[in-house]
Design an enzyme around this catalytic site. Structure first.
Site, short mmCIF file in Angstrom:
data_model
loop_
_atom_site.label_atom_id
_atom_site.label_comp_id
_atom_site.label_asym_id
_atom_site.label_seq_id
_atom_site.Cartn_x
_atom_site.Cartn_y
_atom_site.Cartn_z
N GLU A 210 5.21 -80.58 32.52
CA GLU A 210 6.02 -79.79 33.45
C GLU A 210 7.11 -78.95 32.76
O GLU A 210 8.30 -79.18 32.96
CB GLU A 210 6.63 -80.70 34.51
CG GLU A 210 5.57 -81.44 35.33
CD GLU A 210 6.13 -82.31 36.44
OE1 GLU A 210 7.37 -82.43 36.55
OE2 GLU A 210 5.32 -82.87 37.20
N GLU A 328 -1.41 -84.61 37.46
CA GLU A 328 -0.64 -85.46 38.38
C GLU A 328 -0.81 -84.98 39.81
O GLU A 328 -0.70 -83.79 40.09
CB GLU A 328 0.86 -85.43 38.05
CG GLU A 328 1.24 -86.05 36.72
CD GLU A 328 2.76 -86.01 36.51
OE1 GLU A 328 3.49 -85.80 37.50
OE2 GLU A 328 3.19 -86.17 35.36
#
Length: 509
Positions: A210, A328
């Site tokens: 991320e 995810e």
């Protein structure tokens, strides 16, 4: 009228006419013949089945067969205890066995740079339950997890989750900080590539989790696309067999999405690596309960979710630019909106891109790969597959995952032989045929799993696949064969009803 008469007024001599449409979309019964093609497969070695690569939008094994990664995130190495969570209450091998029993084939293991360099021992481990981890460094504990994953036929993806140890996403939204600069980040990846160069259990490196303050292109110190290329090429120079996994950013052209989920920039600025067929793009995606994003607020938001997925990351798979792997996604399933999202995204991952109940990908292809967040119950945002006792399974989450799991037969290192059955012409009515295996020089139960059943061609379909699981061993036996035979067709006749399956020793891969 003819083209030269196009602007002349025609004279009608007969006011009506009859048109007869001949149905040439389906064949006559005599043309409906069935055939089955031979197949060759490389057997496994009792561990994972070898390095993976890419072919279009598919991840493929060493024999070129499509593979779907369907697994879980097991976090903890990135945290201040430098070990997977839950080892304070369970044995690590026991938990990994449970993962396999539940149908997962991949573990995404987050880590931090600090974990690789610390002189501290891991904590949070009950050594009476995990005696073989006693005295090991954090990296050696990682080795033990990876070694056992290979023994039970699971893949491992290493995920650079943070620079310094801690919980959650990196504080600055970048892949480096003042303590661990960009070159240290690359050097640590190179070190891991060398450490696991002979370990095909470790199939890929998720370069950074991320990078929400990164930019996609544009140059400068926050250019995530350029940094990902530098790191990817550095690890491929050490091990050209690794999958290089590149996440998205948070914003592109002033369009915002989840941290790591925005891959719109790939269309304008794709990642270019020195080694072909090793690149995988990886978004993250979450529901309303994690953050009430604008696209969840319309009353009928569920109908629009497939378009949202496609715009942000799904187009990469749909346009066959590269494989996509959702690193995810997860939910506690306590917000009613989450259930709508969960259903929509699992349908999309299966290949049902408009969520209308029909799979939109070709027969034999696999859908989008994924690792669910998380195995751990102690994720504040999503909870886990396990309940708070670190043992009981949340069945409500699994019911949506089971249809999209990539399954063999649970045998470590097993591989699959795929036999394509062809109907010569499409039929206007269903066509069925039975199939069964029989041994040749390959023995049922020792070399392959016997299979029998029926397949049905719905109207318009002309291709189906029979899969046979080939069992793993390390023996040098030479090529062995078995047979798959067709019988008792309904609605067609058999033209070529016997196919040979050839099993090659794993050493030839």
């Amino acid at each position: 009228p003819a083209a030269s008469d196009a602007y002349k007024r025609p004279t009608l001599t007969t006011p009506t006419a009859t048109a007869t449409i001949t149905n040439d979309d389906t064949a006559s019964p005599g043309d409906l013949t069935l055939s089955i093609a031979d197949a060759t497969v490389v057997e496994g070695d009792g561990s994972t089945t070898g390095w993976l690569s890419t072919d279009g939008n598919q991840i493929v094994d060493s024999a070129g067969n499509p593979v779907e990664l369907s697994g879980v995130n097991w976090f903890g190495f990135e945290s201040e205890i430098y070990a997977p969570h839950g080892l304070w209450t369970r044995n690590y091998e026991d938990m990994m066995d449970q993962m396999v029993d539940l149908g997962f084939n991949t573990i995404r293991l987050p880590y931090s740079n600090e974990m690789l360099h610390t002189t501290s021992a891991p904590s949070g481990i009950d050594y009476s339950l995990n005696p073989d981890l006693q005295g090991l460094s954090p990296t050696e504990v990682m080795d033990a997890v990876i070694d056992y994953a290979g023994e039970i036929g699971m893949y491992v993806i290493l995920d650079h989750h943070r620079s310094t140890a801690g919980a959650g996403v990196s504080e600055n939204g970048l892949w480096y900080n003042n303590q661990y600069d960009e070159q240290r980040w690359i050097d640590d990846w190179v070190s891991l590539a060398a450490r696991y160069a002979d370990t095909p259990t470790v199939i890929g490196f998720d370069l950074h989790n991320e990078p929400y303050n990164g930019t996609w292109g544009g140059g400068g110190s926050t250019d995530w696309a350029a940094a990902a290329e530098d790191a990817g090429n550095a690890v491929l120079a050490v091990n050209p067999n690794l999958l290089v996994i590149v996440e998205g950013v948070a914003a592109y052209n002033n369009q915002y999405y989840w941290y790591g989920g925005n891959l719109m920039g790939v269309a304008d600025r794709p990642i270019e690596l020195d080694v072909d067929n090793q690149l995988v793009y990886s978004p993250h995606d979450y529901p309303n309960s994690v953050y009430p994003q604008p696209w969840f607020q319309a009353a009928d938001f569920g109908e629009d979710l497939p378009d949202v997925f496609e715009q942000m990351w799904g187009y990469i798979y749909e346009q066959e630019i590269a494989p996509v792997y959702i690193g995810e996604f997860g939910t506690k399933l306590t917000d009613p909106k989450d259930l709508i999202w969960y259903e929509a995204i699992t349908w999309y991952l299966s290949g049902d891109f408009d969520n209308n109940g029909t799979i939109d990908i070709p027969e034999g292809d696999e859908g989008i790969s994924w690792t669910f967040w998380s195995w751990n119950p102690n994720s504040g945002d999503t909870g886990g597959i396990l309940a708070d006792d670190w043992d009981t399974v949340n069945e409500n989450k699994l019911v949506y995952l089971e249809p999209i799991q990539f399954e063999l037969d649970g045998s470590p290192g097993a591989s699959v032989a795929r036999f394509v059955v062809t109907l010569a012409q499409p039929s206007s009515a269903p066509v069925t045929v039975l199939y069964s295996t029989s041994s040749g020089t390959a023995a049922e139960g020792a070399d392959y799993v016997g299979a029998s059943g029926s397949i049905t061609f719905d109207p318009g379909q002309t291709s189906k696949t029979v899969t046979v699981v080939v069992l793993a061993d390390t023996l040098t036996e030479g090529a062995e064969t078995f047979t798959v035979a067709l019988s008792d067709p309904v609605g067609a006749t058999i033209d070529d009803g016997s196919a040979t399956g050839t099993i090659l020793d794993g050493s030839v891969a």
